[in-house]
Design an enzyme around this catalytic site. Structure first.
Site, short mmCIF file in Angstrom:
data_model
loop_
_atom_site.label_atom_id
_atom_site.label_comp_id
_atom_site.label_asym_id
_atom_site.label_seq_id
_atom_site.Cartn_x
_atom_site.Cartn_y
_atom_site.Cartn_z
N LYS A 75 3.97 9.08 -21.18
CA LYS A 75 3.88 10.54 -21.03
C LYS A 75 2.48 10.99 -21.44
O LYS A 75 1.77 10.26 -22.13
CB LYS A 75 4.95 11.22 -21.88
CG LYS A 75 4.89 10.82 -23.36
CD LYS A 75 6.12 11.26 -24.11
CE LYS A 75 6.05 10.80 -25.56
NZ LYS A 75 7.22 11.18 -26.32
N ASP A 116 12.53 10.33 -27.17
CA ASP A 116 12.26 10.54 -25.75
C ASP A 116 13.51 10.77 -24.90
O ASP A 116 13.41 11.17 -23.74
CB ASP A 116 11.46 9.36 -25.18
CG ASP A 116 10.01 9.41 -25.61
OD1 ASP A 116 9.52 10.51 -25.96
OD2 ASP A 116 9.36 8.35 -25.60
#
Length: 143
Positions: A75, A116
């Site tokens: 990310k 996450d």
């Protein structure tokens, strides 16, 4: 010999010093929460990781004694969430690095599934699919 994949309860950082480690990070290499903080404190070398300038979907790494430490960049910012697509890309890059560096033992937490929020069953199947033909032993540690 094909993949050996196992999950065990235990401390990831208790593995032998010749076993490579992996975990997920953001492109900004913040590592300010979760298990990433432990990696940051234990292995440091943050500037070296940042200087690799790895994009989302890639994999940075450092060496520490006899092992590689893989940083799956899944990310852009630490407060973003990864996708299965970015995780898959990072895992494929790490797989190539394992082959290139003759790595046969890898340990990691349940990547992408703590802060996450990815689904572990899906992530586990993805890891096993990507490494299924490789001569590697992957151990997943749950703390």
């Amino acid at each position: 010999m094909p993949l050996v994949f196992q999950e065990i309860d235990g401390d990831l950082f208790s593995v032998a010093s010749n076993v490579s480690l992996a975990h997920c990070v953001s492109q900004d290499m913040s590592m300010s929460k979760g298990i990433a903080t432990l990696f940051r404190n234990k292995f440091g070398q943050i500037n070296e990781l940042k200087n690799q300038n790895v994009s989302v979907g890639g994999c940075a790494y450092i060496t520490s004694n006899d092992r590689h430490i893989f940083y799956l960049v899944t990310k852009e910012k630490y407060f973003y969430k990864p996708t299965m697509k970015t995780l898959e890309s990072s895992l494929r890059t790490m797989r190539d690095l394992c082959i290139k560096n003759n790595i046969h033992h890898l340990a990691m937490p349940r990547i992408g599934c703590g802060l996450d929020k990815l689904n572990w069953d899906q992530v586990s199947r993805l890891i096993q699919h990507i490494f299924e033909e490789d001569d590697i032993e992957i151990t997943i540690y749950t703390i």
